[in-house]
Scaffold this active site. Structure first.
Site, PDB file in Angstrom:
ATOM      1  N   PRO A  92      33.165 -38.297 -53.328  1.00  0.00           N
ATOM      2  CA  PRO A  92      34.434 -39.023 -53.186  1.00  0.00           C
ATOM      3  C   PRO A  92      35.487 -38.504 -54.159  1.00  0.00           C
ATOM      4  O   PRO A  92      36.675 -38.779 -53.981  1.00  0.00           O
ATOM      5  CB  PRO A  92      34.058 -40.484 -53.479  1.00  0.00           C
ATOM      6  CG  PRO A  92      32.713 -40.445 -54.120  1.00  0.00           C
ATOM      7  CD  PRO A  92      32.054 -39.162 -53.739  1.00  0.00           C
ATOM      8  N   GLU A 119      24.959 -41.635 -58.619  1.00  0.00           N
ATOM      9  CA  GLU A 119      26.299 -41.391 -59.160  1.00  0.00           C
ATOM     10  C   GLU A 119      26.703 -39.919 -59.065  1.00  0.00           C
ATOM     11  O   GLU A 119      27.699 -39.509 -59.644  1.00  0.00           O
ATOM     12  CB  GLU A 119      26.375 -41.856 -60.614  1.00  0.00           C
ATOM     13  CG  GLU A 119      26.150 -43.354 -60.799  1.00  0.00           C
ATOM     14  CD  GLU A 119      27.209 -44.199 -60.085  1.00  0.00           C
ATOM     15  OE1 GLU A 119      28.398 -43.909 -60.233  1.00  0.00           O
ATOM     16  OE2 GLU A 119      26.805 -45.130 -59.356  1.00  0.00           O
ATOM     17  N   ARG A 161      32.508 -27.036 -34.021  1.00  0.00           N
ATOM     18  CA  ARG A 161      33.264 -26.999 -32.765  1.00  0.00           C
ATOM     19  C   ARG A 161      34.343 -25.916 -32.772  1.00  0.00           C
ATOM     20  O   ARG A 161      34.898 -25.588 -31.740  1.00  0.00           O
ATOM     21  CB  ARG A 161      33.850 -28.372 -32.415  1.00  0.00           C
ATOM     22  CG  ARG A 161      34.894 -28.881 -33.360  1.00  0.00           C
ATOM     23  CD  ARG A 161      35.250 -30.317 -33.049  1.00  0.00           C
ATOM     24  NE  ARG A 161      36.120 -30.441 -31.887  1.00  0.00           N
ATOM     25  CZ  ARG A 161      37.427 -30.181 -31.875  1.00  0.00           C
ATOM     26  NH1 ARG A 161      38.017 -29.738 -32.970  1.00  0.00           N
ATOM     27  NH2 ARG A 161      38.130 -30.357 -30.788  1.00  0.00           N
ATOM     28  N   ASP A 176      44.534 -30.402 -30.397  1.00  0.00           N
ATOM     29  CA  ASP A 176      43.886 -31.323 -31.340  1.00  0.00           C
ATOM     30  C   ASP A 176      44.941 -31.936 -32.256  1.00  0.00           C
ATOM     31  O   ASP A 176      45.839 -31.237 -32.716  1.00  0.00           O
ATOM     32  CB  ASP A 176      42.935 -30.571 -32.283  1.00  0.00           C
ATOM     33  CG  ASP A 176      41.646 -30.154 -31.616  1.00  0.00           C
ATOM     34  OD1 ASP A 176      41.406 -30.590 -30.481  1.00  0.00           O
ATOM     35  OD2 ASP A 176      40.891 -29.414 -32.255  1.00  0.00           O
TER      36      ASP A 176
END
Ligand code: ADE
Length: 273
Positions: A92, A119, A161, A176
């Protein structure tokens, strides 16, 4: 493209056998190797974590198993003829994952993923491998997952993809949302297929008109509508010089005005539908 994933939950990566990524594997476009980090632990409990230096909550993943696992995964890849690995570290605290990053990664021959639990991984592991290869720390969004495995699935699908021969129709990427090019920085509008009527709901007439120019214009207007509603930040970021007369008309209808700096801003009375 070769992919290596080191994880304490190899079964979490099972979806890599399914659908588009599974087909890319079957077609030989993707060579995926999932490794169980605990194979590089030598104590009775297969320990991969320990308490953080400096105190604090949670546990930190230990250097030892990660170092040996990555050395072996890399050695195995090099032996099989892979080259130029990039270490992709889901966290994150990483750079936001974008379509641009997916395009960049899809041009690499070898990605090595290190999804962590707890963590995170002792920093020395990342710093060590950064001396040998490019390292990209990526976040798939501003929320905290229990581990990086879901992020590996997200990144892999977005990258796979884009590989040549994986999507049936090479044109499919062109429109897209977030794809570079004509619709850059606009979200895709709504799409329809048969039947022409469902529960009393029809199809916008223009889509049945066969008039390509009008259809393209309608799609672009709808893209502006959806972007204004869901991602006004994307419109604020656009250079107004890229907008034609019709773009400016639809933006005005949606409550946006040009400002002298060359961008558009939303008139306050237009905010909230
Ligand atoms: N691990 C935990 N949360 C994550 C996130 N948002 N992105 C990537 N890896 C993560």
């Amino acid at each position: 493209m070769r992919l290596d994933v080191v994880t304490i939950f190899p079964e979490y990566l099972e979806p890599l056998n399914v659908s588009l990524v599974g087909k890319a594997r079957a077609a030989g476009r993707l060579d995926v190797h999932v490794h169980d980090l605990r194979d590089w632990t030598y104590d009775r409990h297969n320990t991969v974590d320990d308490t953080p230096y400096g105190g604090g909550p949670g546990m930190v993943m230990k250097t030892g198993p990660w170092g040996e696992a990555l050395d072996d995964a890399l050695a195995g890849g090099y032996e099989a003829g892979a080259h130029s690995p990039v270490l992709v570290v889901p966290t994150p605290s990483g750079r936001p994952f974008t379509q641009e990053m997916a395009v960049e990664l899809s041009g690499r021959p070898w990605l090595v993923f290190t999804p962590a639990r707890y963590e995170g991984i002792d920093r020395r592991v990342i710093d060590e491998y950064a001396t040998r290869m490019p390292v990209v720390e990526v976040s798939i969004g501003d929320y905290v997952l229990a581990g990086g495995e879901a992020a590996v699935l997200v990144v892999t699908e977005a990258v796979a993809r884009l590989l040549p021969g994986v999507l049936g129709n090479a044109e499919s990427h062109r429109d897209d949302s977030f794809a570079p090019g004509a619709m850059a920085d606009l979200l895709e509008g709504p799409v329809y297929t048969k039947p022409p009527e469902w529960r009393g709901r029809g199809i916008p007439d223009v889509l049945l008109s066969g008039h390509h120019g009008r259809i393209a214009r309608w799609r672009r207007d709808e893209a502006f509508r959806r972007t204004a509603l869901n991602r006004p930040d994307l419109i604020e970021r656009c250079e107004a010089s890229g907008f034609d007369k019709k773009d400016r008309e639809i933006l005005s209808i949606l409550g946006w005005s040009p400002e002298p700096g060359g961008r558009f801003w939303r008139r306050p009375e237009a905010v909230e539908e």
